[in-house]
Structure formats: structure tokens, C-alpha cells
Design a protein around this motif. Structure first.
Motif, PDB file in Angstrom:
ATOM      1  N   ALA A  62       0.829  -1.207   0.000  1.00  0.00           N
ATOM      2  CA  ALA A  62       0.000   0.000   0.000  1.00  0.00           C
ATOM      3  C   ALA A  62       0.863   1.256   0.000  1.00  0.00           C
ATOM      4  O   ALA A  62       0.539   2.251  -0.658  1.00  0.00           O
ATOM      5  N   SER A  63       1.971   1.227   0.730  1.00  0.00           N
ATOM      6  CA  SER A  63       2.882   2.370   0.732  1.00  0.00           C
ATOM      7  C   SER A  63       3.483   2.586  -0.652  1.00  0.00           C
ATOM      8  O   SER A  63       3.625   3.723  -1.114  1.00  0.00           O
ATOM      9  N   ALA A  64       3.842   1.481  -1.333  1.00  0.00           N
ATOM     10  CA  ALA A  64       4.394   1.607  -2.681  1.00  0.00           C
ATOM     11  C   ALA A  64       3.355   2.176  -3.651  1.00  0.00           C
ATOM     12  O   ALA A  64       3.683   3.005  -4.509  1.00  0.00           O
ATOM     13  N   ALA A  65       2.098   1.753  -3.519  1.00  0.00           N
ATOM     14  CA  ALA A  65       1.049   2.281  -4.396  1.00  0.00           C
ATOM     15  C   ALA A  65       0.823   3.766  -4.141  1.00  0.00           C
ATOM     16  O   ALA A  65       0.646   4.561  -5.077  1.00  0.00           O
ATOM     17  N   LEU A  66       0.832   4.165  -2.862  1.00  0.00           N
ATOM     18  CA  LEU A  66       0.665   5.580  -2.535  1.00  0.00           C
ATOM     19  C   LEU A  66       1.836   6.399  -3.074  1.00  0.00           C
ATOM     20  O   LEU A  66       1.653   7.502  -3.600  1.00  0.00           O
ATOM     21  N   ALA A  67       3.057   5.875  -2.960  1.00  0.00           N
ATOM     22  CA  ALA A  67       4.228   6.572  -3.498  1.00  0.00           C
ATOM     23  C   ALA A  67       4.111   6.731  -5.008  1.00  0.00           C
ATOM     24  O   ALA A  67       4.436   7.790  -5.550  1.00  0.00           O
ATOM     25  N   ALA A  68       3.643   5.697  -5.693  1.00  0.00           N
ATOM     26  CA  ALA A  68       3.488   5.787  -7.148  1.00  0.00           C
ATOM     27  C   ALA A  68       2.453   6.836  -7.520  1.00  0.00           C
ATOM     28  O   ALA A  68       2.638   7.594  -8.487  1.00  0.00           O
ATOM     29  N   ARG A  69       1.380   6.926  -6.773  1.00  0.00           N
ATOM     30  CA  ARG A  69       0.345   7.923  -7.072  1.00  0.00           C
ATOM     31  C   ARG A  69       0.852   9.338  -6.794  1.00  0.00           C
ATOM     32  O   ARG A  69       0.531  10.277  -7.524  1.00  0.00           O
ATOM     33  N   LEU A  70       1.623   9.496  -5.736  1.00  0.00           N
ATOM     34  CA  LEU A  70       2.233  10.809  -5.479  1.00  0.00           C
ATOM     35  C   LEU A  70       3.176  11.196  -6.618  1.00  0.00           C
ATOM     36  O   LEU A  70       3.218  12.366  -7.036  1.00  0.00           O
ATOM     37  N   TRP A  71       3.939  10.245  -7.115  1.00  0.00           N
ATOM     38  CA  TRP A  71       4.856  10.492  -8.227  1.00  0.00           C
ATOM     39  C   TRP A  71       4.100  10.916  -9.482  1.00  0.00           C
ATOM     40  O   TRP A  71       4.519  11.821 -10.204  1.00  0.00           O
ATOM     41  N   LEU A  72       2.965  10.269  -9.726  1.00  0.00           N
ATOM     42  CA  LEU A  72       2.146  10.641 -10.877  1.00  0.00           C
ATOM     43  C   LEU A  72       1.512  12.011 -10.686  1.00  0.00           C
ATOM     44  O   LEU A  72       1.488  12.832 -11.621  1.00  0.00           O
ATOM     45  N   LEU A  73       0.997  12.282  -9.492  1.00  0.00           N
ATOM     46  CA  LEU A  73       0.399  13.591  -9.234  1.00  0.00           C
ATOM     47  C   LEU A  73       1.413  14.714  -9.406  1.00  0.00           C
ATOM     48  O   LEU A  73       1.080  15.798  -9.900  1.00  0.00           O
ATOM     49  N   ALA A  74       2.655  14.466  -8.996  1.00  0.00           N
ATOM     50  CA  ALA A  74       3.687  15.488  -9.125  1.00  0.00           C
ATOM     51  C   ALA A  74       3.927  15.866 -10.583  1.00  0.00           C
ATOM     52  O   ALA A  74       4.391  16.974 -10.872  1.00  0.00           O
ATOM     53  N   GLN A  75       3.613  14.974 -11.505  1.00  0.00           N
ATOM     54  CA  GLN A  75       3.801  15.249 -12.929  1.00  0.00           C
ATOM     55  C   GLN A  75       2.526  15.745 -13.596  1.00  0.00           C
ATOM     56  O   GLN A  75       2.485  15.858 -14.830  1.00  0.00           O
ATOM     57  N   GLY A  76       1.512  16.061 -12.793  1.00  0.00           N
ATOM     58  CA  GLY A  76       0.281  16.610 -13.346  1.00  0.00           C
ATOM     59  C   GLY A  76      -0.767  15.589 -13.703  1.00  0.00           C
ATOM     60  O   GLY A  76      -1.722  15.915 -14.424  1.00  0.00           O
ATOM     61  N   ALA A  77      -0.631  14.362 -13.226  1.00  0.00           N
ATOM     62  CA  ALA A  77      -1.597  13.321 -13.553  1.00  0.00           C
ATOM     63  C   ALA A  77      -2.927  13.569 -12.847  1.00  0.00           C
ATOM     64  O   ALA A  77      -3.043  14.407 -11.950  1.00  0.00           O
ATOM     65  N   GLU A  78      -3.918  12.817 -13.255  1.00  0.00           N
ATOM     66  CA  GLU A  78      -5.261  12.913 -12.676  1.00  0.00           C
ATOM     67  C   GLU A  78      -5.659  11.564 -12.086  1.00  0.00           C
ATOM     68  O   GLU A  78      -5.614  10.544 -12.786  1.00  0.00           O
ATOM     69  N   GLY A 146      -9.675  -0.023  -8.609  1.00  0.00           N
ATOM     70  CA  GLY A 146     -10.937   0.510  -8.116  1.00  0.00           C
ATOM     71  C   GLY A 146     -10.781   1.553  -7.027  1.00  0.00           C
ATOM     72  O   GLY A 146     -11.665   2.384  -6.824  1.00  0.00           O
ATOM     73  N   THR A 147      -9.662   1.518  -6.317  1.00  0.00           N
ATOM     74  CA  THR A 147      -9.444   2.504  -5.257  1.00  0.00           C
ATOM     75  C   THR A 147      -9.187   3.884  -5.828  1.00  0.00           C
ATOM     76  O   THR A 147      -9.747   4.884  -5.356  1.00  0.00           O
ATOM     77  N   ALA A 148      -8.341   3.970  -6.806  1.00  0.00           N
ATOM     78  CA  ALA A 148      -8.011   5.237  -7.456  1.00  0.00           C
ATOM     79  C   ALA A 148      -7.708   4.953  -8.913  1.00  0.00           C
ATOM     80  O   ALA A 148      -6.660   4.398  -9.243  1.00  0.00           O
ATOM     81  N   GLY A 149      -8.634   5.338  -9.781  1.00  0.00           N
ATOM     82  CA  GLY A 149      -8.415   5.153 -11.202  1.00  0.00           C
ATOM     83  C   GLY A 149      -7.517   6.238 -11.780  1.00  0.00           C
ATOM     84  O   GLY A 149      -7.055   7.137 -11.080  1.00  0.00           O
ATOM     85  N   ILE A 150      -7.286   6.159 -13.053  1.00  0.00           N
ATOM     86  CA  ILE A 150      -6.391   7.087 -13.738  1.00  0.00           C
ATOM     87  C   ILE A 150      -7.169   7.821 -14.828  1.00  0.00           C
ATOM     88  O   ILE A 150      -7.851   7.187 -15.648  1.00  0.00           O
ATOM     89  N   GLY A 151      -7.076   9.153 -14.828  1.00  0.00           N
ATOM     90  CA  GLY A 151      -7.563   9.947 -15.952  1.00  0.00           C
ATOM     91  C   GLY A 151      -6.497   9.968 -17.031  1.00  0.00           C
ATOM     92  O   GLY A 151      -5.554  10.749 -16.955  1.00  0.00           O
ATOM     93  N   TRP A 152      -6.642   9.103 -18.021  1.00  0.00           N
ATOM     94  CA  TRP A 152      -5.531   8.804 -18.914  1.00  0.00           C
ATOM     95  C   TRP A 152      -5.117   9.980 -19.785  1.00  0.00           C
ATOM     96  O   TRP A 152      -3.921  10.145 -20.069  1.00  0.00           O
ATOM     97  N   LEU A 153      -6.039  10.807 -20.227  1.00  0.00           N
ATOM     98  CA  LEU A 153      -5.663  11.901 -21.126  1.00  0.00           C
ATOM     99  C   LEU A 153      -4.689  12.858 -20.445  1.00  0.00           C
ATOM    100  O   LEU A 153      -3.606  13.154 -20.961  1.00  0.00           O
TER     101      LEU A 153
END
Length: 389
Positions: A62-78, A146-153
Motif C-alpha cells: 500500500a505504501s508503494a502504491a501511494l508513493a506511485a500515485r504521489l509520483w504521478l500527481l507530481a507530474q500533473g496526472a489525474e 478501483g481505489t483510485a483510477g487514472i484519468g488517462w488523457l
């Protein structure tokens, strides 16, 4: 004889591939190292925080998944949460990502053979961008559930823009093409850019000072919010780390306040020098800097000097680097107007990058309005400079 002639080109191609293989490998290794180092650093930070939790905290996966999502958010992901889309880049982490990509771009140019052309430099930089986007896409694919999807565009376009800018800057600086391009521009361009940079950094620094004053005036509120969320030491340290990552975002919001339009924390909360509207906000200790009443705080009025000081610093820097310009006072005045306009453009872009949304409904808008902030900054700088004069 025919067989030997047929084999010779393939041998030359093999030798060329062997010579180019080290540069390709080093470029790929540097690009992968940026993502790997970022993810490992975030995972280690989260593991340390979870170790402080008496209940044991989240598991490593779970910590690794949260870290990956933070990394994506830092690059402007949705991220698509049950409460709505989450689009808010922690700008401090974004700066670290950009710094790493710039380094990878420099490495890609540094390992090229001597006498490489501009096309070779562009190809090397493009390979870094392409590989980074592949890694980002794979990372998004892994954490899309299902917990946090990705806005791919947005998740594909925003990291691409960041990578192109950061890698292009690093490759251009290493190859000298950036300096060569600036040298071909009119002589006042460099002083104008230096002035805009100095003014922007001054405005952000003063905005962070205002934020520190606001937080210090309600330290009890910060402690109360932090304590109410539980988690003992883990909760306090985790919230402190999140607040540090969001400090540049908060500084840009204060810049919107200083310019006049103010900033939003959801549709129910607006803080500006013209009035304060308070509504429900997320339980984030950093938001203890918000006013406690509908009255405009004194620090908000004091922040209005920020655009004037930033404009003065930009003008002074421009004058110092321009020296005796051949065009005289007319060219100097036009350069000052251009620097002020660009300062507003940069402020608007920063407000756009630092803002976002925390879901649907009441928290769909967070941050300073980009267009209004970008327009107000140069106007405020001119009018308040005249008032001080």
C-alpha cells in the motif's frame, strides 16, 4: 568474393552499433534512475512514517502504491477517486522530478560522441522523453484500480509536457544550444529574462514569508488540527511532510491574494483583500493559515506590497544586466514593460500549475485564479510602485 562483400556492411553496422551501445545504455540507465530513485525515496519516507504508527500502519504494498500515485500527481496526472477527480500537483516534488529529468537530459548529451550534430542532441533528448513516458504509463497502468483510477488523457499529456521542458533544458544547457539560441536574440532579451526570474523568485519568497506569519499567528490551530486526525507520531509526521510538499502551492495561493483576486479552497472558501468567505475545508494542518473570521486579516493587506517589491527587483535586475543599452531610455522602458508583462504571464502559469481540484462539488476549485492573477500582477506592480514613489 560475393559472400565477403555481402558480409562487410553488416560488420560495419555491427561495429557502429557496438560504439553506440554504451551511449544508449547510459541514457536509458539515467532515465530509469530518475523514476527509480523517486519511487524508492517516497516509499522509504512512507515506511518511516508508518513505523511511527502504533497500529502498524499500511503494508509495504500500500505504501508503494501511494508513493506511485504521489509520483504521478507530481507530474500533473489525474486520479479518479470515489469523491471525484484529484488534480493537485505537490510542486516541491514536481521540482524534484524536473531536476531529475534535466539531469537525465544532460547525461544523454554528455555520452554522445564528439562532433555530434544538433540532430543527434535532439534524438538523444527525445529518447529520454520517450522512455520516461513509457515508464510513467506503465506505472499508471499498475496503480489503476478501483481505489483510485487514472484519468488517462491528462496523465499522458501533462508528464509529456514536463519531460519535454525539463529534458530539453538539460540537453540544451549541456550541448550549448540554449546559450547559442539566446545569443542570436536581441541584446535585451537576456536582461529581461533575468529580471523576470529575479522578480518571480522575490514574489514567491515574500509569499512564503506571509504564509509563515499566518501559520505562526495560529500555531494552536495547526496543533489542534494535527492532533485531531490521530495516528500519533505517524499522523503528525505524515501531515508535516505533506504540508512541506505543498508549500510552493500555498506560496502561489498567497501570491494570488497579494495581487488582489485571492484564492479558493473549494467553492465555499475565498480569501482576498476584498473579503473573506469561509466554508468547509479539508482537515489539513497547513490550512490553519486561513482566517478564523470573515474579517480580512492584517497580513492580507500587508501582502499587497509583494507585487510592487517584485516589480522593483525585476526592474533593478534588468537595469544592472542591461548596462548602457544602445537604444537609450526608450529601449530600456520598453524592456521594463516587457519584463512586467512576462512577470504577469509567469504568475498566471504558476497559479494554473499550483491549483487544481480535490474532487467534485465543493472542492472542485483550489488555488488562485490563473487569468485574474496573471493580469493583476503587472498592474499591481505599476500602480503600487507609483504610490510608493
Amino acid at each position: 568474393m560475393v559472400t565477403l562483400l555481402a558480409r562487410r556492411p553488416s560488420r560495419r553496422d555491427a561495429r557502429a552499433a557496438a560504439r553506440s551501445a554504451p551511449s544508449v545504455v547510459l541514457t536509458a540507465a539515467a532515465t530509469v534512475a530518475v523514476t527509480a530513485a523517486g519511487l524508492v525515496g517516497l516509499v522509504l519516507a512512507l515506511v518511516v512514517v508508518q513505523a511511527l504508527d502504533p497500529a502498524g500502519g499500511m503494508p509495504l504494498a500500500a505504501s508503494a502504491a501511494l508513493a506511485a500515485r504521489l509520483w504521478l500527481l507530481a507530474q500533473g496526472a489525474e486520479l479518479l477517486l470515489p469523491s471525484g477527480p484529484l488534480v493537485l500537483s505537490p510542486l516541491l516534488l514536481t521540482l524534484l522530478v524536473a531536476r531529475g529529468l534535466s539531469w537525465a537530459g544532460r547525461v544523454a548529451v554528455r555520452v554522445l560522441d564528439d562532433g555530434s550534430s544538433g540532430r543527434d542532441v535532439a534524438r538523444a533528448a527525445g529518447s529520454v522523453v520517450a522512455l520516461h513516458l513509457v515508464l510513467t504509463g506503465l506505472l499508471a497502468l499498475v496503480v489503476d484500480d478501483g481505489t483510485a483510477g487514472i484519468g488517462w488523457l491528462r496523465t499522458l499529456l501533462a508528464p509529456a509536457g514536463l519531460a519535454v521542458i525539463a529534458v530539453g533544458w538539460g540537453a540544451g544547457r549541456e550541448s550549448g544550444s540554449t546559450d547559442a539560441a539566446l545569443d542570436r536574440l536581441p541584446g535585451m532579451v537576456r536582461p529581461v529574462l533575468r529580471g523576470v526570474l529575479a522578480g518571480t523568485l522575490t514574489a514567491l519568497a515574500l509569499s512564503l514569508v506571509v504564509l509563515a506569519v499566518a501559520l505562526g499567528s495560529d500555531a494552536a490551530g495547526y496543533v489542534a488540527v494535527s492532533g485531531s486526525l490521530g495516528g500519533a507520531g505517524a499522523g503528525a509526521v505524515g501531515l508535516l511532510g505533506l504540508g512541506i510538499l505543498l508549500l510552493p502551492n500555498a506560496g502561489v495561493a498567497v501570491l494570488g491574494l497579494a495581487a488582489g483576486p485571492g484564492f479558493y479552497v473549494g467553492s465555499g472558501t475565498l480569501v482576498s483583500v476584498h473579503g473573506v468567505t469561509l466554508g468547509a475545508v479539508p482537515a489539513l494542518p497547513l490550512l490553519a493559515a486561513l482566517p478564523d473570521t470573515q474579517a480580512v486579516p492584517l497580513v492580507a493587506f500587508a501582502s499587497q506590497v509583494i507585487p510592487a517589491v517584485a516589480g522593483l527587483v525585476a526592474g533593478a535586475t534588468l537595469a544592472r544586466w542591461a548596462g548602457d543599452s544602445p537604444g537609450g531610455s526608450v529601449v530600456a522602458g520598453l524592456a521594463g514593460l516587457l519584463a512586467g508583462a512576462l512577470l504577469g504571464v509567469v504568475a498566471g502559469v504558476l497559479a494554473w500549475v499550483a491549483g487544481g481540484s480535490l474532487g467534485d462539488g465543493a472542492l472542485a476549485v483550489v488555488g488562485a485564479p490563473p487569468v485574474a492573477t496573471g493580469i493583476a500582477i503587472p498592474a499591481c506592480a505599476v500602480t503600487r510602485w507609483r504610490a510608493f514613489g
